[in-house]
Design a protein around this motif. Sequence first.
Motif, PDB file in Angstrom:
ATOM      1  N   ILE A  86      63.265  23.248   5.898  1.00 50.50           N
ATOM      2  CA  ILE A  86      64.437  22.382   5.668  1.00 50.50           C
ATOM      3  C   ILE A  86      64.254  21.153   6.550  1.00 50.50           C
ATOM      4  N   SER A  87      64.294  19.959   5.931  1.00 49.01           N
ATOM      5  CA  SER A  87      64.003  18.755   6.724  1.00 49.01           C
ATOM      6  C   SER A  87      65.189  17.791   6.722  1.00 49.01           C
ATOM      7  N   PRO A  88      65.242  16.892   7.711  1.00 47.81           N
ATOM      8  CA  PRO A  88      66.363  15.960   7.849  1.00 47.81           C
ATOM      9  C   PRO A  88      66.074  14.593   7.220  1.00 47.81           C
ATOM     10  N   TRP A  89      66.996  13.658   7.446  1.00 48.31           N
ATOM     11  CA  TRP A  89      66.919  12.359   6.771  1.00 48.31           C
ATOM     12  C   TRP A  89      66.289  11.272   7.620  1.00 48.31           C
ATOM     13  N   ASN A  90      66.193  11.462   8.931  1.00 51.40           N
ATOM     14  CA  ASN A  90      65.871  10.292   9.766  1.00 51.40           C
ATOM     15  C   ASN A  90      64.410   9.839   9.620  1.00 51.40           C
TER      16      ASN A  90
ATOM     17  N   HIS B 116      60.186  23.747   0.123  1.00 52.92           N
ATOM     18  CA  HIS B 116      60.786  22.679   0.949  1.00 52.92           C
ATOM     19  C   HIS B 116      62.131  22.256   0.386  1.00 52.92           C
ATOM     20  N   LYS B 117      63.112  22.142   1.290  1.00 52.82           N
ATOM     21  CA  LYS B 117      64.383  21.512   0.898  1.00 52.82           C
ATOM     22  C   LYS B 117      64.594  20.266   1.758  1.00 52.82           C
ATOM     23  N   PRO B 118      64.421  19.083   1.142  1.00 55.47           N
ATOM     24  CA  PRO B 118      64.641  17.848   1.899  1.00 55.47           C
ATOM     25  C   PRO B 118      66.133  17.548   2.052  1.00 55.47           C
ATOM     26  N   SER B 119      66.440  16.511   2.827  1.00 51.13           N
ATOM     27  CA  SER B 119      67.847  16.141   3.061  1.00 51.13           C
ATOM     28  C   SER B 119      68.435  15.403   1.871  1.00 51.13           C
ATOM     29  N   GLU B 120      69.698  15.678   1.620  1.00 47.93           N
ATOM     30  CA  GLU B 120      70.420  15.003   0.538  1.00 47.93           C
ATOM     31  C   GLU B 120      70.811  13.574   0.934  1.00 47.93           C
ATOM     32  N   LEU B 121      70.713  13.246   2.227  1.00 49.39           N
ATOM     33  CA  LEU B 121      71.133  11.907   2.667  1.00 49.39           C
ATOM     34  C   LEU B 121      70.091  10.844   2.360  1.00 49.39           C
TER      35      LEU B 121
ATOM     36  N   LEU C 193      61.240  27.086   8.873  1.00 48.52           N
ATOM     37  CA  LEU C 193      61.199  25.927   9.766  1.00 48.52           C
ATOM     38  C   LEU C 193      62.395  25.048   9.447  1.00 48.52           C
ATOM     39  N   TYR C 194      63.220  24.832  10.451  1.00 53.50           N
ATOM     40  CA  TYR C 194      64.391  23.977  10.258  1.00 53.50           C
ATOM     41  C   TYR C 194      64.321  22.793  11.224  1.00 53.50           C
ATOM     42  N   THR C 195      64.439  21.585  10.703  1.00 57.54           N
ATOM     43  CA  THR C 195      64.520  20.391  11.553  1.00 57.54           C
ATOM     44  C   THR C 195      65.862  19.732  11.293  1.00 57.54           C
ATOM     45  N   GLY C 196      66.642  19.556  12.319  1.00 52.82           N
ATOM     46  CA  GLY C 196      67.956  18.934  12.149  1.00 52.82           C
ATOM     47  C   GLY C 196      68.818  19.161  13.370  1.00 52.82           C
ATOM     48  N   SER C 197      70.124  19.154  13.159  1.00 58.42           N
ATOM     49  CA  SER C 197      71.058  19.235  14.285  1.00 58.42           C
ATOM     50  C   SER C 197      71.180  20.665  14.810  1.00 58.42           C
ATOM     51  N   GLY C 198      71.550  20.792  16.060  1.00 59.90           N
ATOM     52  CA  GLY C 198      71.786  22.108  16.655  1.00 59.90           C
ATOM     53  C   GLY C 198      72.949  22.824  15.984  1.00 59.90           C
TER      54      GLY C 198
ATOM     55  N   GLU D  97      63.489  22.778  15.102  1.00 61.74           N
ATOM     56  CA  GLU D  97      63.199  21.466  15.702  1.00 61.74           C
ATOM     57  C   GLU D  97      64.524  20.728  15.768  1.00 61.74           C
ATOM     58  N   LEU D  98      65.139  20.703  16.949  1.00 54.90           N
ATOM     59  CA  LEU D  98      66.492  20.178  17.075  1.00 54.90           C
ATOM     60  C   LEU D  98      66.473  18.876  17.881  1.00 54.90           C
ATOM     61  N   GLY D  99      67.593  18.505  18.436  1.00 56.33           N
ATOM     62  CA  GLY D  99      67.635  17.209  19.137  1.00 56.33           C
ATOM     63  C   GLY D  99      68.183  17.359  20.533  1.00 56.33           C
TER      64      GLY D  99
ATOM     65  N   GLN E 166      77.547  13.752  23.689  1.00 60.66           N
ATOM     66  CA  GLN E 166      76.973  13.937  22.345  1.00 60.66           C
ATOM     67  C   GLN E 166      75.632  13.209  22.233  1.00 60.66           C
ATOM     68  N   GLU E 167      74.732  13.778  21.452  1.00 59.62           N
ATOM     69  CA  GLU E 167      73.486  13.071  21.150  1.00 59.62           C
ATOM     70  C   GLU E 167      73.851  11.773  20.427  1.00 59.62           C
ATOM     71  N   ILE E 168      73.316  10.632  20.889  1.00 59.77           N
ATOM     72  CA  ILE E 168      73.787   9.347  20.341  1.00 59.77           C
ATOM     73  C   ILE E 168      73.204   9.081  18.956  1.00 59.77           C
TER      74      ILE E 168
HETATM   75  P1  NAD Z   1      71.503  18.228   9.616  1.00 59.68           P
HETATM   76  O1  NAD Z   1      71.426  19.455  10.441  1.00 59.68           O
HETATM   77  O2  NAD Z   1      72.831  17.721   9.217  1.00 59.68           O
HETATM   78  O3  NAD Z   1      70.667  18.355   8.266  1.00 59.68           O
HETATM   79  C1  NAD Z   1      69.309  18.722   8.254  1.00 59.68           C
HETATM   80  C2  NAD Z   1      69.037  19.503   7.005  1.00 59.68           C
HETATM   81  O4  NAD Z   1      69.821  20.673   7.009  1.00 59.68           O
HETATM   82  C3  NAD Z   1      69.343  18.775   5.699  1.00 59.68           C
HETATM   83  O5  NAD Z   1      68.294  19.053   4.783  1.00 59.68           O
HETATM   84  C4  NAD Z   1      70.636  19.421   5.249  1.00 59.68           C
HETATM   85  O6  NAD Z   1      70.818  19.422   3.855  1.00 59.68           O
HETATM   86  C5  NAD Z   1      70.451  20.836   5.736  1.00 59.68           C
HETATM   87  N1  NAD Z   1      71.706  21.569   5.914  1.00 59.68           N
HETATM   88  C6  NAD Z   1      72.940  21.087   6.144  1.00 59.68           C
HETATM   89  N2  NAD Z   1      73.836  22.094   6.252  1.00 59.68           N
HETATM   90  C7  NAD Z   1      73.129  23.245   6.093  1.00 59.68           C
HETATM   91  C8  NAD Z   1      73.474  24.628   6.119  1.00 59.68           C
HETATM   92  N3  NAD Z   1      74.722  25.026   6.335  1.00 59.68           N
HETATM   93  N4  NAD Z   1      72.485  25.521   5.960  1.00 59.68           N
HETATM   94  C9  NAD Z   1      71.210  25.128   5.771  1.00 59.68           C
HETATM   95  N5  NAD Z   1      70.834  23.845   5.715  1.00 59.68           N
HETATM   96  C10 NAD Z   1      71.776  22.913   5.876  1.00 59.68           C
HETATM   97  O7  NAD Z   1      70.701  17.192  10.528  1.00 59.68           O
HETATM   98  P2  NAD Z   1      70.510  15.688  10.277  1.00 59.68           P
HETATM   99  O8  NAD Z   1      71.800  14.980  10.535  1.00 59.68           O
HETATM  100  O9  NAD Z   1      69.827  15.483   8.964  1.00 59.68           O
HETATM  101  O10 NAD Z   1      69.471  15.294  11.431  1.00 59.68           O
HETATM  102  C11 NAD Z   1      69.865  14.819  12.678  1.00 59.68           C
HETATM  103  C12 NAD Z   1      69.632  15.835  13.748  1.00 59.68           C
HETATM  104  O11 NAD Z   1      68.328  16.372  13.623  1.00 59.68           O
HETATM  105  C13 NAD Z   1      69.684  15.258  15.153  1.00 59.68           C
HETATM  106  O12 NAD Z   1      70.323  16.168  16.011  1.00 59.68           O
HETATM  107  C14 NAD Z   1      68.229  15.109  15.533  1.00 59.68           C
HETATM  108  O13 NAD Z   1      67.995  15.114  16.920  1.00 59.68           O
HETATM  109  C15 NAD Z   1      67.633  16.298  14.858  1.00 59.68           C
HETATM  110  N6  NAD Z   1      66.234  16.063  14.593  1.00 59.68           N
HETATM  111  C16 NAD Z   1      65.295  16.793  15.243  1.00 59.68           C
HETATM  112  C17 NAD Z   1      63.946  16.543  15.039  1.00 59.68           C
HETATM  113  C18 NAD Z   1      62.874  17.316  15.752  1.00 59.68           C
HETATM  114  O14 NAD Z   1      61.735  17.246  15.303  1.00 59.68           O
HETATM  115  N7  NAD Z   1      63.144  18.037  16.812  1.00 59.68           N
HETATM  116  C19 NAD Z   1      63.560  15.554  14.157  1.00 59.68           C
HETATM  117  C20 NAD Z   1      64.546  14.836  13.506  1.00 59.68           C
HETATM  118  C21 NAD Z   1      65.871  15.098  13.707  1.00 59.68           C
END
Ligand code: NAD
Length: 477
Positions: free
Chosen positions: A119-123, A145-150, A193-198, A218-220, A350-352
Motif C-alpha cells: 500500500i503506497s502513499p501520494w507524496n 499493489h494498492k496506490p493512493s487515491e489522492l 508493506l505499508y507506506t503512509g501515516s502512523g 514505512e511511516l513518518g 504533529q508531523e508538518i
Molecule cells: P495515508 O496513511 O493517509 O495513506 C497511505 C495509503 O494508505 C493510501 O494508499 C491510502 O489509500 C491507504 N489507506 C488509507 N486508509 C486506509 C485503511 N484504513 N486501511 C488500509 N489502507 C488505507 O498516508 P498519506 O497521507 O498518503 O501519506 C503521508 C504519511 O506517510 C506521512 O505521515 C509521511 O511521513 C508518511 N510517509 C512515509 C514514508 C516512508 O517511506 N517512511 C514515505 C512517504 C510518506
Amino acid sequence: MDNEIYNDLNKILENQKSFFKKEGPPDLALRADRLNRLKDLIIENRYKIVDALNEDFGVRSKSASMASDVYTIIPAINHAIKNLKKWTKRVNRKTNFPFNLTGGKSYIEYEPLGSVGMISPWNFPIYLTFAPLASIFAAGNQVIHKPSELTPLCAQLMKDICDKNFDEHEFATVLGGPEVGSVFTTLNFDHLLYTGSGRVGKMVMASAAQNLVPVTLELGGKSPVIIGNGFDVKIAAKRVMFGKTLNAGQICLAPDYVFVKPEVQETFIEGCKEAINEFFPDLLNNNDYTSIINKNHYDRLNHLLDDARNKGAKIIELKPSDENFINQEHHKIPPTLVLNVNLDMDIMHQEIFGPLLPIVNYNELSEITNHINSQDKPLGLYYFGTDKNEQNYLLKRTSSGGVTVNNVIGHLQQTDLPFGGVGPSGEGRYDAFEGFKNFSNERTYYKDISERFDGLLAGIRPPYKGNIEKLLKSIAK
Ligand code: NAD
C-alpha cells in the motif's frame, strides 16, 4: 467488510499463490528480467510519469520529479540486479562441536516469501512503489499493489504500464481509497508493506495481525535538524531549505524543525532567505515550486500556522516577489519560518509535511536530547557540525531510523544503505542487502551427521546413564 471487494482481491491473491506453488521460486534470470522490465518501464514512461505527477499535485516541479520519481529509482534497481547472485548465495554457518567434526552442516538460504501486498502513499507515488519493488522482486516475490487515491492519474498510469509489462501473477494493481485499502489488509498475504501515516499504520498492523501477516511499516514523524558547532550556518540553512522545499516539504524525511543557538539565529534566518531568493525568485507562477496536494492538506497546514500565531509565534513568510497567496489557482504555501515556538503549539507535535519550518533555540545539548526523546522516535535526524564530541553526544543519546550529517535526507539516496524507521516511524527496511533480507525468509538448515556416527547421539538419548552433566558440560564449552 465489503465481500465483493474482498472476493475480487482474494481471487488475484489466490491466483498468485497457486502460480507460485506450481512454478516454484523464480530463478535469478527471471528475477533479473523482472527488475530490467521495471527499469525499462520507468525510463520509457518518464515523461508520462512527470506529467501525471504535475497534474495530480496541481503544480509539481517536473525537473524535481524527473529526479525523485524517475532517476533516483534506477540505482536501487541496478544495485539489486548487480547483487542478486551475491545476496542469494547460501550462507554457511558454524556447526556445534562435536557435530562439526563428524560432517554436520549449518547454513542459511534466502527464499522468497511469496505474495507481498503493498500500500503506497501520494507524496512520491512512483518512487515509493518502484523503489521498494527492487527489494521485493530481488527476493523473488510477487506483488499486489494498492496506490493512493489522492494521486489518481499516477495510480492509473502505474496500473496501465505495469499491467502491460507484468503478468498479474508477477505484479497486480488494484485501485481505490481507504475502503479498498482496509479490505486489502485483511488478505492472507505472505507479507504486507505499508507506506503512509502512523494513524493508518496502526489499523494496517492490527488488521494484518488477524492473519499473522508480517508487516513492514514505512511511516513518518518529526525529523529534527540540529545546527551545531563548526559548520557554516548559511550553508546549513541553504541545505535545510532545499530539503524543506523539495516537494514543498511533503516528504516523510523532510526536516521538520530546527534547533539553532540564539547567537546564530539571525544568520540562519538570513541564510534561509538567501536560499529561497536563489531557488525561487517567484513562487506562485513558478513551476519549480510544488503545490500542496489538496485543500484538506492546505487547510491543515494553515491551521498549524494560525494555531502557532495565536499562541505567540512569529511567522516569517519567505516570498522573494512578495506575491499574494490569497487568490490562487493551486494550493501553494510559501516557505515559512516559525519563531518563538513552544510545546503548546500543534506545530511542535504533529508531523508538518509541508513547507513550514519551526526554529527552536537551545543553549545546552541536553535541551535538544530531552526534547527529541520526549517525542516519538523520528524517521530521520540531521546534525550539522564538525564537533565530534557534540555529534557523539547527540547521536548516542537519541534514536531515529537514519541519520544524515551535514545535510538532510541524504541517507535515503545511498544505494547501499537500507531505509526505514524505528518504532513509531516504522519497522523493517527496503533497499540494499537488508531490503532483500526483509522480503526473504532466512531459512535455516542443519544437515545432521551421517548414520555412521549415530553412536555419538546415544549419549543424549534415554535411558540416561552415568553423569549426563559431564557430557553436557563438554559440549557447552
Ligand atoms: P495515508 O496513511 O493517509 O495513506 C497511505 C495509503 O494508505 C493510501 O494508499 C491510502 O489509500 C491507504 N489507506 C488509507 N486508509 C486506509 C485503511 N484504513 N486501511 C488500509 N489502507 C488505507 O498516508 P498519506 O497521507 O498518503 O501519506 C503521508 C504519511 O506517510 C506521512 O505521515 C509521511 O511521513 C508518511 N510517509 C512515509 C514514508 C516512508 O517511506 N517512511 C514515505 C512517504 C510518506
